[in-house]
Design a protein around this motif. Structure first.
Motif: not given
Length: 262
Positions: A31, A35, A38, A237, A241, A246, A250
């Motif tokens: 994750n 992240a 992203k 994630v 999200p 999540s 992040m």
């Protein structure tokens, strides 16, 4: 000191360790990698747990990787990540019955013979323990790891952090900077009433990190969707999200991006 550089095209490598199994280290690594991707970084994820590889299932990957004309291995790409795992190469019910030299050779190939390309970050999910496999991997990727560092994952119980201390000791011995400690399974949030219950206690990892003057990255509550997503091949994630968990990943990825200057 002269460092090995089998990851010449990787800006920074981040090793995720725990000293023991069962604390959700692979879930955290997967994750955090998602992240980071992203956030716009070019990210790879290497599953270095050769005896118990899990990234294939966690990402829903059934096929093996392809090779290149130059004899390199192409990582499998999914959810914006470049992925490599022993689970891509063997049947899921087949045990890896190898001695140390074979394991070390496989890890060296995963570092030097995989066509990672230009990555900002390679997240390496270490196997449990503090033995020869972990040391070999760190030594062969020292140059990239020195630009990244290590993350230690623990659950809140004191007995779990005893094992996490062993991982911390290993990283200090091989001169890997520890960039953060994470408390996983910090509490269980009821999906109905939203009340948090500290099943394994709470805050122990933060307090221990402060006593050891180590940076505390954050805590991740238990969530049924984390387990379901891992079984279905969709990391939390990616699949949820907007969940609190999540958001925690992040936030930690943002802190790491700043720390590592990526």
């Amino acid at each position: 000191m002269q460092f090995q550089n089998l990851l010449a095209t990787v800006k920074a490598a981040l090793v995720v360790g725990s000293g023991k199994g069962g604390v959700g280290k692979s879930t955290v690594a997967a994750n955090l990698a998602c992240a980071s991707a992203k956030l716009g970084l070019k990210v790879g994820l290497l599953d270095a747990d050769l005896y118990g590889p899990s990234i294939g299932m966690m990402f829903g990957i059934k096929d093996g990787p392809e090779g290149t004309e130059e004899g390199k291995i192409k990582p499998i790409e999914k959810f914006g990540l470049k992925l490599m795992s022993m689970s891509f190469l063997i049947d899921e019910d087949r045990p890896v019955v190898w001695r140390g030299p074979m394991l070390n050779k496989a890890l060296t190939q995963f570092l030097g013979d995989v066509e990672w390309g230009d990555l900002d970050l390679l997240v390496i999910d270490l196997p449990p323990g503090t033995g020869d496999v972990q040391i070999t991997l760190v030594q062969n990727a020292q140059a990239a790891i020195q630009k990244g560092g290590a993350i230690v994952v623990s659950t809140p119980q004191d007995v779990a952090f005893l094992d996490a201390k062993k991982a911390i000791g290993l990283f200090k011995t091989v001169e890997v900077p520890i960039v953060g400690v994470i408390e996983n399974m910090s509490s269980f949030v009821c999906p109905h009433c939203k009340e948090a219950t500290a099943i394994f206690g709470h805050g122990g990892v933060r307090a221990a990190a402060q006593r050891m003057s180590l940076p505390f990255l954050g805590e991740v509550p238990i969530d049924l969707e984390i387990r379901a997503g891992g079984d279905q091949g969709i990391p939390l994630v990616v699949g949820h999200p907007d969940s609190p968990q999540s958001m925690a990943f992040m936030d930690m990825a943002k802190v790491l991006r700043t720390k590592l200057k990526l």
